[in-house]
Design a protein around this motif. Structure first.
Motif, PDB file in Angstrom:
ATOM      1  N   ASP A   1       0.807  -1.220   0.000  1.00 22.58           N
ATOM      2  CA  ASP A   1       0.000   0.000   0.000  1.00 22.58           C
ATOM      3  C   ASP A   1       0.842   1.273   0.000  1.00 22.58           C
ATOM      4  O   ASP A   1       0.298   2.379  -0.038  1.00 22.58           O
ATOM      5  N   ALA A   2       2.188   1.119   0.077  1.00 23.09           N
ATOM      6  CA  ALA A   2       3.033   2.290   0.338  1.00 23.09           C
ATOM      7  C   ALA A   2       2.880   3.380  -0.730  1.00 23.09           C
ATOM      8  O   ALA A   2       2.664   4.555  -0.414  1.00 23.09           O
ATOM      9  N   ALA A   3       2.966   2.978  -1.997  1.00 21.75           N
ATOM     10  CA  ALA A   3       2.930   3.981  -3.059  1.00 21.75           C
ATOM     11  C   ALA A   3       1.582   4.718  -3.045  1.00 21.75           C
ATOM     12  O   ALA A   3       1.524   5.945  -3.177  1.00 21.75           O
ATOM     13  N   ARG A   4       0.526   3.949  -2.840  1.00 21.94           N
ATOM     14  CA  ARG A   4      -0.817   4.527  -2.825  1.00 21.94           C
ATOM     15  C   ARG A   4      -0.964   5.473  -1.627  1.00 21.94           C
ATOM     16  O   ARG A   4      -1.557   6.543  -1.735  1.00 21.94           O
ATOM     17  N   ALA A   5      -0.396   5.063  -0.490  1.00 25.41           N
ATOM     18  CA  ALA A   5      -0.504   5.889   0.708  1.00 25.41           C
ATOM     19  C   ALA A   5       0.189   7.237   0.488  1.00 25.41           C
ATOM     20  O   ALA A   5      -0.342   8.291   0.859  1.00 25.41           O
ATOM     21  N   VAL A   6       1.352   7.211  -0.157  1.00 24.99           N
ATOM     22  CA  VAL A   6       2.075   8.464  -0.408  1.00 24.99           C
ATOM     23  C   VAL A   6       1.247   9.369  -1.329  1.00 24.99           C
ATOM     24  O   VAL A   6       1.108  10.573  -1.096  1.00 24.99           O
ATOM     25  N   GLU A   7       0.661   8.747  -2.338  1.00 29.12           N
ATOM     26  CA  GLU A   7      -0.189   9.495  -3.272  1.00 29.12           C
ATOM     27  C   GLU A   7      -1.351  10.185  -2.522  1.00 29.12           C
ATOM     28  O   GLU A   7      -1.638  11.362  -2.756  1.00 29.12           O
ATOM     29  N   ILE A   8      -1.970   9.434  -1.634  1.00 24.01           N
ATOM     30  CA  ILE A   8      -3.103   9.974  -0.879  1.00 24.01           C
ATOM     31  C   ILE A   8      -2.670  11.105   0.034  1.00 24.01           C
ATOM     32  O   ILE A   8      -3.314  12.158   0.114  1.00 24.01           O
ATOM     33  N   VAL A   9      -1.528  10.892   0.702  1.00 18.53           N
ATOM     34  CA  VAL A   9      -1.023  11.931   1.597  1.00 18.53           C
ATOM     35  C   VAL A   9      -0.711  13.207   0.801  1.00 18.53           C
ATOM     36  O   VAL A   9      -1.035  14.321   1.202  1.00 18.53           O
ATOM     37  N   ARG A  10      -0.102  13.002  -0.382  1.00 16.88           N
ATOM     38  CA  ARG A  10       0.213  14.173  -1.221  1.00 16.88           C
ATOM     39  C   ARG A  10      -1.068  14.907  -1.641  1.00 16.88           C
ATOM     40  O   ARG A  10      -1.089  16.129  -1.758  1.00 16.88           O
ATOM     41  N   SER A  11      -2.135  14.135  -1.842  1.00 13.53           N
ATOM     42  CA  SER A  11      -3.374  14.761  -2.314  1.00 13.53           C
ATOM     43  C   SER A  11      -3.989  15.667  -1.248  1.00 13.53           C
ATOM     44  O   SER A  11      -4.755  16.569  -1.570  1.00 13.53           O
ATOM     45  N   VAL A  12      -3.682  15.415   0.037  1.00 20.05           N
ATOM     46  CA  VAL A  12      -4.227  16.304   1.070  1.00 20.05           C
ATOM     47  C   VAL A  12      -3.210  17.359   1.499  1.00 20.05           C
ATOM     48  O   VAL A  12      -3.500  18.186   2.364  1.00 20.05           O
ATOM     49  N   GLN A  13      -2.041  17.341   0.850  1.00 20.73           N
ATOM     50  CA  GLN A  13      -0.996  18.310   1.231  1.00 20.73           C
ATOM     51  C   GLN A  13      -1.467  19.765   1.139  1.00 20.73           C
ATOM     52  O   GLN A  13      -1.206  20.545   2.053  1.00 20.73           O
ATOM     53  N   PRO A  14      -2.204  20.122   0.080  1.00 19.93           N
ATOM     54  CA  PRO A  14      -2.668  21.517   0.012  1.00 19.93           C
ATOM     55  C   PRO A  14      -3.555  21.897   1.204  1.00 19.93           C
ATOM     56  O   PRO A  14      -3.473  23.017   1.707  1.00 19.93           O
ATOM     57  N   ASP A  15      -4.390  20.964   1.670  1.00 18.83           N
ATOM     58  CA  ASP A  15      -5.256  21.260   2.821  1.00 18.83           C
ATOM     59  C   ASP A  15      -4.466  21.301   4.114  1.00 18.83           C
ATOM     60  O   ASP A  15      -4.698  22.147   4.969  1.00 18.83           O
ATOM     61  N   VAL A  16      -3.569  20.325   4.265  1.00 20.63           N
ATOM     62  CA  VAL A  16      -2.880  20.161   5.540  1.00 20.63           C
ATOM     63  C   VAL A  16      -1.685  21.108   5.647  1.00 20.63           C
ATOM     64  O   VAL A  16      -1.459  21.742   6.680  1.00 20.63           O
ATOM     65  N   GLY A  17      -0.913  21.169   4.559  1.00 18.44           N
ATOM     66  CA  GLY A  17       0.218  22.079   4.535  1.00 18.44           C
ATOM     67  C   GLY A  17       1.460  21.590   5.263  1.00 18.44           C
ATOM     68  O   GLY A  17       2.013  22.306   6.083  1.00 18.44           O
ATOM     69  N   PHE A  18       1.890  20.349   4.985  1.00 15.79           N
ATOM     70  CA  PHE A  18       3.183  19.915   5.533  1.00 15.79           C
ATOM     71  C   PHE A  18       4.292  20.187   4.526  1.00 15.79           C
ATOM     72  O   PHE A  18       4.031  20.487   3.363  1.00 15.79           O
TER      73      PHE A  18
END
Ligand code: ADP
Ligand code: ASP
Ligand code: MG
Length: 410
Positions: free
Chosen positions: A318-335
Protein backbone atom coordinates in the motif's frame (compact mmCIF):
# COMPACT_ATOMS: atom_id res chain seq x y z
CA UNK A 1 -7.85 -31.94 9.12
CA UNK A 2 -6.22 -29.15 7.10
CA UNK A 3 -3.19 -29.62 4.89
CA UNK A 4 -1.15 -26.66 3.61
CA UNK A 5 0.63 -26.14 0.31
CA UNK A 6 3.89 -27.94 1.08
CA UNK A 7 1.92 -30.89 2.46
CA UNK A 8 0.14 -31.41 -0.89
CA UNK A 9 2.99 -30.22 -3.11
CA UNK A 10 3.02 -33.36 -5.31
CA UNK A 11 1.25 -36.68 -5.72
CA UNK A 12 3.58 -38.50 -3.39
CA UNK A 13 2.72 -36.07 -0.60
CA UNK A 14 -0.97 -36.23 -1.46
CA UNK A 15 -0.72 -40.01 -1.02
CA UNK A 16 0.78 -39.52 2.41
CA UNK A 17 -2.02 -37.11 3.29
CA UNK A 18 -4.51 -39.74 2.12
CA UNK A 19 -2.87 -42.29 4.42
CA UNK A 20 -3.18 -39.90 7.38
CA UNK A 21 -6.84 -39.26 6.54
CA UNK A 22 -7.56 -42.94 6.14
CA UNK A 23 -5.95 -43.73 9.51
CA UNK A 24 -8.13 -41.11 11.16
CA UNK A 25 -11.17 -42.75 9.63
CA UNK A 26 -10.00 -46.20 10.73
CA UNK A 27 -9.83 -44.80 14.25
CA UNK A 28 -13.59 -44.32 14.02
CA UNK A 29 -13.88 -40.65 13.08
CA UNK A 30 -15.84 -38.90 10.38
CA UNK A 31 -13.37 -36.70 8.53
CA UNK A 32 -13.58 -33.38 6.69
CA UNK A 33 -10.31 -32.39 5.03
CA UNK A 34 -9.45 -28.89 3.86
CA UNK A 35 -6.62 -28.55 1.35
CA UNK A 36 -4.52 -25.66 0.06
CA UNK A 37 -3.18 -25.39 -3.48
CA UNK A 38 0.16 -27.07 -4.21
CA UNK A 39 3.09 -25.04 -2.87
CA UNK A 40 3.90 -22.13 -5.17
CA UNK A 41 0.69 -22.49 -7.23
CA UNK A 42 -1.16 -19.56 -5.68
CA UNK A 43 1.87 -17.28 -6.14
CA UNK A 44 1.94 -18.23 -9.81
CA UNK A 45 -1.78 -17.47 -10.23
CA UNK A 46 -1.46 -14.19 -8.32
CA UNK A 47 1.41 -13.15 -10.56
CA UNK A 48 -0.91 -13.43 -13.58
CA UNK A 49 -3.77 -11.50 -12.13
CA UNK A 50 -2.83 -9.04 -9.38
CA UNK A 51 -2.51 -5.33 -10.13
CA UNK A 52 1.02 -5.35 -11.56
CA UNK A 53 0.71 -8.85 -13.06
CA UNK A 54 -2.42 -8.05 -15.03
CA UNK A 55 -0.98 -4.73 -16.17
CA UNK A 56 2.14 -6.52 -17.43
CA UNK A 57 -0.12 -8.72 -19.62
CA UNK A 58 -1.91 -5.62 -20.87
CA UNK A 59 -5.06 -6.42 -18.84
CA UNK A 60 -7.03 -4.15 -16.57
CA UNK A 61 -7.03 -5.85 -13.17
CA UNK A 62 -10.42 -6.89 -11.81
CA UNK A 63 -10.96 -8.06 -8.24
CA UNK A 64 -13.73 -10.57 -8.87
CA UNK A 65 -12.00 -12.28 -11.80
CA UNK A 66 -8.73 -12.30 -9.83
CA UNK A 67 -10.57 -14.50 -7.32
CA UNK A 68 -11.80 -16.87 -10.04
CA UNK A 69 -8.22 -17.41 -11.15
CA UNK A 70 -6.44 -17.65 -7.79
CA UNK A 71 -9.09 -19.95 -6.27
CA UNK A 72 -8.39 -22.58 -8.92
CA UNK A 73 -5.28 -24.06 -7.26
CA UNK A 74 -7.38 -25.54 -4.48
CA UNK A 75 -9.77 -27.18 -6.91
CA UNK A 76 -6.91 -29.25 -8.30
CA UNK A 77 -5.69 -30.57 -4.93
CA UNK A 78 -9.22 -31.27 -3.67
CA UNK A 79 -9.93 -33.40 -6.75
CA UNK A 80 -6.58 -35.18 -6.59
CA UNK A 81 -6.94 -36.03 -2.90
CA UNK A 82 -10.50 -37.32 -3.37
CA UNK A 83 -9.31 -39.52 -6.26
CA UNK A 84 -6.36 -40.80 -4.22
CA UNK A 85 -8.62 -41.68 -1.31
CA UNK A 86 -11.03 -43.55 -3.58
CA UNK A 87 -8.11 -45.49 -5.08
CA UNK A 88 -7.28 -46.59 -1.55
CA UNK A 89 -10.84 -47.79 -1.08
CA UNK A 90 -11.89 -44.85 1.07
CA UNK A 91 -15.21 -43.28 -0.03
CA UNK A 92 -14.57 -39.60 -0.63
CA UNK A 93 -15.77 -36.63 -2.66
CA UNK A 94 -14.44 -33.17 -3.34
CA UNK A 95 -16.30 -29.98 -2.41
CA UNK A 96 -15.73 -26.51 -3.83
CA UNK A 97 -16.71 -23.50 -1.78
CA UNK A 98 -19.94 -22.86 -3.73
CA UNK A 99 -21.09 -26.47 -3.46
CA UNK A 100 -21.22 -26.54 0.35
CA UNK A 101 -21.81 -23.50 0.26
CA UNK A 102 -19.22 -21.46 2.16
CA UNK A 103 -20.95 -18.11 2.01
CA UNK A 104 -18.56 -15.15 2.03
CA UNK A 105 -18.89 -11.39 1.71
CA UNK A 106 -17.90 -9.65 -1.52
CA UNK A 107 -14.60 -8.13 -0.38
CA UNK A 108 -12.77 -9.93 -3.18
CA UNK A 109 -9.25 -11.03 -2.35
CA UNK A 110 -9.82 -10.73 1.40
CA UNK A 111 -13.38 -11.93 1.87
CA UNK A 112 -14.80 -13.03 5.21
CA UNK A 113 -16.94 -16.09 5.74
CA UNK A 114 -20.51 -15.17 6.72
CA UNK A 115 -22.11 -18.58 7.03
CA UNK A 116 -21.63 -22.30 6.34
CA UNK A 117 -24.87 -24.28 6.36
CA UNK A 118 -23.62 -27.71 7.53
CA UNK A 119 -26.47 -29.83 6.14
CA UNK A 120 -25.08 -30.97 2.77
CA UNK A 121 -21.62 -31.66 4.09
CA UNK A 122 -23.04 -33.43 7.13
CA UNK A 123 -25.32 -35.65 5.04
CA UNK A 124 -22.43 -36.77 2.83
CA UNK A 125 -20.23 -37.46 5.86
CA UNK A 126 -23.04 -39.35 7.59
CA UNK A 127 -23.26 -41.50 4.48
CA UNK A 128 -19.63 -42.47 5.07
CA UNK A 129 -17.81 -40.15 2.67
CA UNK A 130 -14.69 -38.22 3.54
CA UNK A 131 -15.37 -34.59 2.60
CA UNK A 132 -12.41 -33.11 0.74
CA UNK A 133 -12.87 -29.36 0.73
CA UNK A 134 -11.06 -26.76 -1.37
CA UNK A 135 -9.68 -24.20 1.08
CA UNK A 136 -9.27 -20.45 0.55
CA UNK A 137 -12.54 -20.01 -1.35
CA UNK A 138 -16.16 -19.17 -0.76
CA UNK A 139 -19.11 -17.89 -2.74
CA UNK A 140 -20.78 -14.51 -2.39
CA UNK A 141 -24.54 -14.20 -1.92
CA UNK A 142 -24.83 -13.32 -5.60
CA UNK A 143 -22.94 -16.37 -6.68
CA UNK A 144 -19.44 -15.07 -7.32
CA UNK A 145 -16.21 -16.79 -6.22
CA UNK A 146 -14.42 -14.98 -3.38
CA UNK A 147 -11.05 -15.82 -1.79
CA UNK A 148 -10.19 -15.34 1.86
CA UNK A 149 -6.77 -13.66 1.72
CA UNK A 150 -3.36 -15.31 1.57
CA UNK A 151 -3.09 -18.20 3.98
CA UNK A 152 -6.89 -18.37 4.00
CA UNK A 153 -7.19 -22.17 3.98
CA UNK A 154 -6.51 -22.09 7.72
CA UNK A 155 -9.63 -19.96 8.06
CA UNK A 156 -11.65 -22.29 5.83
CA UNK A 157 -10.65 -25.19 8.08
CA UNK A 158 -11.52 -23.49 11.37
CA UNK A 159 -14.82 -22.24 9.94
CA UNK A 160 -15.75 -25.74 8.74
CA UNK A 161 -14.86 -27.12 12.18
CA UNK A 162 -17.05 -24.48 13.82
CA UNK A 163 -19.92 -25.34 11.46
CA UNK A 164 -19.57 -29.08 12.11
CA UNK A 165 -18.96 -28.62 15.83
CA UNK A 166 -15.61 -30.39 15.94
CA UNK A 167 -11.93 -29.63 16.53
CA UNK A 168 -9.47 -28.59 13.86
CA UNK A 169 -6.03 -30.14 13.22
CA UNK A 170 -3.80 -27.96 11.06
CA UNK A 171 -1.13 -30.12 9.41
CA UNK A 172 1.82 -28.16 8.05
CA UNK A 173 5.56 -28.30 7.35
CA UNK A 174 6.58 -27.65 10.97
CA UNK A 175 5.46 -29.78 13.90
CA UNK A 176 3.86 -27.01 15.92
CA UNK A 177 3.96 -23.36 16.90
CA UNK A 178 7.44 -22.34 17.96
CA UNK A 179 8.77 -19.51 20.12
CA UNK A 180 9.80 -17.89 16.85
CA UNK A 181 10.06 -18.87 13.17
CA UNK A 182 12.24 -22.00 13.30
CA UNK A 183 13.60 -21.08 9.87
CA UNK A 184 15.25 -18.01 11.34
CA UNK A 185 16.28 -19.29 14.76
CA UNK A 186 17.26 -22.96 14.96
CA UNK A 187 17.08 -22.77 18.75
CA UNK A 188 13.37 -21.95 18.65
CA UNK A 189 11.36 -24.25 20.93
CA UNK A 190 8.02 -25.82 20.24
CA UNK A 191 5.24 -24.60 22.50
CA UNK A 192 3.09 -27.43 23.90
CA UNK A 193 0.23 -24.96 24.35
CA UNK A 194 -0.34 -21.36 23.34
CA UNK A 195 -3.32 -19.18 24.21
CA UNK A 196 -5.70 -17.91 21.53
CA UNK A 197 -4.75 -14.37 22.42
CA UNK A 198 -1.02 -14.88 22.10
CA UNK A 199 -1.49 -16.84 18.88
CA UNK A 200 -3.64 -14.04 17.54
CA UNK A 201 -0.89 -11.49 18.21
CA UNK A 202 1.82 -13.77 16.83
CA UNK A 203 -0.18 -14.35 13.65
CA UNK A 204 -1.07 -10.72 13.12
CA UNK A 205 2.54 -9.67 13.78
CA UNK A 206 3.91 -11.95 11.09
CA UNK A 207 4.10 -15.61 12.24
CA UNK A 208 2.42 -17.07 9.19
CA UNK A 209 1.90 -20.54 10.64
CA UNK A 210 -1.81 -19.65 11.10
CA UNK A 211 -3.79 -16.97 9.29
CA UNK A 212 -4.88 -14.28 11.77
CA UNK A 213 -8.54 -14.62 10.88
CA UNK A 214 -8.46 -18.36 11.61
CA UNK A 215 -7.33 -17.65 15.18
CA UNK A 216 -10.04 -15.02 15.62
CA UNK A 217 -12.66 -17.53 14.51
CA UNK A 218 -11.26 -20.29 16.72
CA UNK A 219 -11.39 -17.95 19.68
CA UNK A 220 -14.90 -16.71 18.95
CA UNK A 221 -16.38 -20.18 18.40
CA UNK A 222 -14.20 -22.06 20.92
CA UNK A 223 -12.79 -24.36 18.27
CA UNK A 224 -9.94 -26.44 19.72
CA UNK A 225 -7.03 -26.10 17.27
CA UNK A 226 -3.88 -28.19 17.02
CA UNK A 227 -0.88 -27.49 14.78
CA UNK A 228 0.93 -30.66 13.68
CA UNK A 229 3.44 -31.92 11.13
CA UNK A 230 2.13 -33.59 7.98
CA UNK A 231 5.54 -35.13 7.35
CA UNK A 232 4.83 -38.29 9.30
CA UNK A 233 3.33 -41.66 8.44
CA UNK A 234 0.25 -42.92 10.27
CA UNK A 235 1.34 -44.87 13.30
CA UNK A 236 4.62 -42.99 13.64
CA UNK A 237 4.45 -41.04 16.85
CA UNK A 238 3.34 -37.70 15.42
CA UNK A 239 3.90 -35.85 18.69
CA UNK A 240 1.21 -33.69 20.12
CA UNK A 241 2.03 -30.62 18.07
CA UNK A 242 0.85 -27.40 19.64
CA UNK A 243 -2.56 -26.92 21.18
CA UNK A 244 -4.11 -23.49 20.79
CA UNK A 245 -6.47 -23.02 23.74
CA UNK A 246 -7.82 -20.72 26.42
CA UNK A 247 -5.28 -19.03 28.67
CA UNK A 248 -6.75 -20.75 31.75
CA UNK A 249 -5.79 -24.15 30.35
CA UNK A 250 -2.10 -23.26 30.36
CA UNK A 251 -0.50 -24.12 33.67
CA UNK A 252 3.02 -22.97 33.01
CA UNK A 253 2.93 -19.19 32.72
CA UNK A 254 5.58 -17.39 30.72
CA UNK A 255 6.20 -13.67 30.57
CA UNK A 256 7.14 -13.76 26.90
CA UNK A 257 5.95 -16.63 24.69
CA UNK A 258 7.26 -15.68 21.31
CA UNK A 259 9.05 -13.35 18.93
CA UNK A 260 7.50 -12.50 15.56
CA UNK A 261 8.70 -10.46 12.60
CA UNK A 262 7.26 -8.99 9.46
CA UNK A 263 9.12 -7.61 6.47
CA UNK A 264 5.88 -6.50 4.92
CA UNK A 265 6.10 -2.96 6.30
CA UNK A 266 6.79 0.48 4.88
CA UNK A 267 7.35 3.65 6.89
CA UNK A 268 5.98 6.99 5.78
CA UNK A 269 7.45 10.14 7.34
CA UNK A 270 5.83 13.56 7.22
CA UNK A 271 7.88 16.61 8.12
CA UNK A 272 6.84 20.11 9.10
CA UNK A 273 3.19 19.47 9.82
CA UNK A 274 1.22 22.36 11.28
CA UNK A 275 0.65 21.56 14.97
CA UNK A 276 -3.07 22.15 15.39
CA UNK A 277 -6.29 20.12 15.74
CA UNK A 278 -7.64 18.35 12.66
CA UNK A 279 -4.36 17.54 10.93
CA UNK A 280 -4.24 13.84 11.85
CA UNK A 281 -7.91 13.43 11.19
CA UNK A 282 -7.54 14.79 7.65
CA UNK A 283 -4.56 12.57 6.85
CA UNK A 284 -5.85 9.32 8.36
CA UNK A 285 -9.38 10.03 7.20
CA UNK A 286 -8.14 10.14 3.61
CA UNK A 287 -6.18 6.91 4.10
CA UNK A 288 -9.16 5.16 5.69
CA UNK A 289 -11.45 6.27 2.85
CA UNK A 290 -9.04 4.58 0.44
CA UNK A 291 -9.00 1.39 2.56
CA UNK A 292 -5.32 1.73 3.47
CA UNK A 293 -4.61 -0.02 6.74
CA UNK A 294 -2.32 1.98 9.03
CA UNK A 295 -0.40 0.24 11.79
CA UNK A 296 2.14 2.10 13.96
CA UNK A 297 1.78 5.89 14.33
CA UNK A 298 4.08 8.33 16.13
CA UNK A 299 3.99 12.07 16.20
CA UNK A 300 6.43 14.42 17.87
CA UNK A 301 6.90 18.13 18.14
CA UNK A 302 9.57 19.59 15.86
CA UNK A 303 12.06 22.16 17.06
CA UNK A 304 10.60 24.94 15.05
CA UNK A 305 7.60 26.44 16.75
CA UNK A 306 4.13 25.17 15.83
CA UNK A 307 5.23 22.27 13.66
CA UNK A 308 5.33 18.53 14.19
CA UNK A 309 6.76 15.46 12.49
CA UNK A 310 4.85 12.26 12.06
CA UNK A 311 5.69 8.71 11.06
CA UNK A 312 3.37 5.80 10.39
CA UNK A 313 3.56 2.37 8.82
CA UNK A 314 1.44 0.68 6.17
CA UNK A 315 1.76 -2.65 4.34
CA UNK A 316 4.46 -2.56 1.64
CA UNK A 317 1.87 -3.13 -1.06
CA UNK A 318 0.00 0.00 0.00
CA UNK A 319 3.03 2.29 0.34
CA UNK A 320 2.93 3.98 -3.06
CA UNK A 321 -0.82 4.53 -2.83
CA UNK A 322 -0.50 5.89 0.71
CA UNK A 323 2.08 8.46 -0.41
CA UNK A 324 -0.19 9.49 -3.27
CA UNK A 325 -3.10 9.97 -0.88
CA UNK A 326 -1.02 11.93 1.60
CA UNK A 327 0.21 14.17 -1.22
CA UNK A 328 -3.37 14.76 -2.31
CA UNK A 329 -4.23 16.30 1.07
CA UNK A 330 -1.00 18.31 1.23
CA UNK A 331 -2.67 21.52 0.01
CA UNK A 332 -5.26 21.26 2.82
CA UNK A 333 -2.88 20.16 5.54
CA UNK A 334 0.22 22.08 4.53
CA UNK A 335 3.18 19.91 5.53
CA UNK A 336 6.66 20.40 4.12
CA UNK A 337 7.81 16.99 2.95
CA UNK A 338 6.89 13.31 2.77
CA UNK A 339 9.32 10.40 2.56
CA UNK A 340 8.83 6.66 2.30
CA UNK A 341 11.15 3.88 3.44
CA UNK A 342 10.22 0.29 2.69
CA UNK A 343 13.49 -1.17 3.85
CA UNK A 344 12.13 -1.71 7.34
CA UNK A 345 10.94 -4.67 9.41
CA UNK A 346 8.73 -4.94 12.44
CA UNK A 347 9.95 -7.20 15.23
CA UNK A 348 7.64 -7.98 18.15
CA UNK A 349 7.71 -9.82 21.45
CA UNK A 350 4.43 -11.34 22.64
CA UNK A 351 3.33 -12.68 26.00
CA UNK A 352 0.33 -12.54 28.31
CA UNK A 353 2.75 -12.24 31.25
CA UNK A 354 3.40 -8.63 30.22
CA UNK A 355 0.12 -7.70 31.82
CA UNK A 356 1.56 -8.33 35.25
CA UNK A 357 5.32 -7.98 34.87
CA UNK A 358 7.45 -4.89 34.50
CA UNK A 359 10.77 -4.58 32.67
CA UNK A 360 9.80 -6.40 29.48
CA UNK A 361 10.35 -3.30 27.33
CA UNK A 362 13.61 -2.52 29.07
CA UNK A 363 14.98 -5.98 28.26
CA UNK A 364 13.92 -5.60 24.66
CA UNK A 365 15.59 -2.25 24.15
CA UNK A 366 18.72 -3.40 25.98
CA UNK A 367 19.06 -6.54 23.84
CA UNK A 368 18.70 -4.49 20.65
CA UNK A 369 21.14 -1.82 21.84
CA UNK A 370 23.72 -4.50 22.68
CA UNK A 371 23.60 -5.61 19.04
CA UNK A 372 23.74 -2.04 17.76
CA UNK A 373 20.23 -2.22 16.29
CA UNK A 374 18.58 1.18 16.05
CA UNK A 375 14.86 1.48 16.85
CA UNK A 376 12.86 3.74 14.53
CA UNK A 377 9.32 3.40 15.90
CA UNK A 378 7.90 1.66 18.97
CA UNK A 379 4.35 0.55 19.64
CA UNK A 380 2.87 -1.43 22.49
CA UNK A 381 -0.36 -3.08 23.52
CA UNK A 382 -1.33 -5.09 26.56
CA UNK A 383 0.48 -8.26 25.53
CA UNK A 384 3.02 -7.17 22.90
CA UNK A 385 5.79 -4.70 22.13
CA UNK A 386 6.77 -3.99 18.53
CA UNK A 387 9.71 -2.07 17.14
CA UNK A 388 10.43 -0.97 13.62
CA UNK A 389 14.04 -1.46 12.55
CA UNK A 390 16.22 -1.52 9.44
CA UNK A 391 15.24 -4.68 7.51
CA UNK A 392 18.86 -5.79 7.25
CA UNK A 393 18.90 -6.48 11.00
CA UNK A 394 15.74 -8.63 11.14
CA UNK A 395 17.40 -12.00 11.84
CA UNK A 396 19.90 -10.49 14.24
CA UNK A 397 17.14 -8.79 16.22
CA UNK A 398 14.90 -11.88 16.30
CA UNK A 399 17.75 -14.05 17.59
CA UNK A 400 18.90 -11.46 20.15
CA UNK A 401 15.38 -11.10 21.57
CA UNK A 402 14.79 -14.84 21.53
CA UNK A 403 17.89 -15.27 23.71
CA UNK A 404 17.19 -12.23 25.89
CA UNK A 405 13.91 -13.71 27.13
CA UNK A 406 15.43 -17.18 27.61
CA UNK A 407 13.13 -18.69 24.98
CA UNK A 408 15.82 -21.11 23.83
CA UNK A 409 15.80 -22.67 27.31
CA UNK A 410 12.07 -23.30 27.75
P1 ADP B 1 1.11 -24.04 5.10
O1 ADP B 1 1.47 -24.04 3.65
O2 ADP B 1 1.05 -25.43 5.69
O3 ADP B 1 -0.12 -23.23 5.40
P2 ADP B 1 2.78 -21.85 5.98
O4 ADP B 1 4.02 -21.67 5.16
O5 ADP B 1 1.63 -20.93 5.72
O6 ADP B 1 2.33 -23.38 5.86
O7 ADP B 1 3.12 -21.75 7.53
C1 ADP B 1 4.14 -22.57 8.09
C2 ADP B 1 5.42 -21.77 8.21
O8 ADP B 1 5.27 -20.74 9.18
C3 ADP B 1 6.61 -22.55 8.73
O9 ADP B 1 7.27 -23.22 7.68
C4 ADP B 1 7.47 -21.48 9.39
O10 ADP B 1 8.56 -21.09 8.60
C5 ADP B 1 6.54 -20.29 9.54
N1 ADP B 1 6.51 -19.74 10.91
C6 ADP B 1 6.66 -18.44 11.22
N2 ADP B 1 6.60 -18.25 12.53
C7 ADP B 1 6.42 -19.47 13.10
C8 ADP B 1 6.28 -19.94 14.45
N3 ADP B 1 6.32 -19.08 15.48
N4 ADP B 1 6.10 -21.26 14.65
C9 ADP B 1 6.05 -22.11 13.62
N5 ADP B 1 6.18 -21.74 12.32
C10 ADP B 1 6.36 -20.43 12.05
N1 ASP C 1 -3.28 -21.24 -1.36
C1 ASP C 1 -3.60 -20.03 -0.62
C2 ASP C 1 -2.35 -19.21 -0.40
O1 ASP C 1 -1.27 -19.59 -0.80
C3 ASP C 1 -4.29 -20.33 0.67
C4 ASP C 1 -3.48 -21.10 1.68
O2 ASP C 1 -2.48 -21.74 1.34
O3 ASP C 1 -3.87 -21.11 2.84
O4 ASP C 1 -2.43 -18.14 0.15
MG1 MG D 1 -0.44 -21.15 5.58
Amino acid sequence: MKFGGTSVADLERIRRVARLVSAERDAGHQVAVVVSAMAGKTNELVAWTDGSGAAAQGLTPSDDEYDVVVASGEQVTAGLLAMTLRNMGVPARSWLGWQIPIIADDAHGRARIDDIPPEKLGASMDAGEVAVIAGFQGVTRDGRIATLGRGGSDTSAVAIAAALGCGCDIYTDVDGVYTTDPRIESRARKLAKVSYEEMLEMASLGAKVLQTRSVELAMAYHVPVRVLSSFVEPGEAPGQGTIVCDEEEIVEKRIVSGVAYSRDEAKISLFGLPDHPGVSSTIFGALADANVNVDMIVQSKARTADTANMEFTVGKRDAARAVEIVRSVQPDVGFEDVQVNDDVAKVSVIGVGMRSHTGVAKSMFQALADKGVNIQVISTSEIKISVLIDAAYTELAVRALHAAYGLDQL
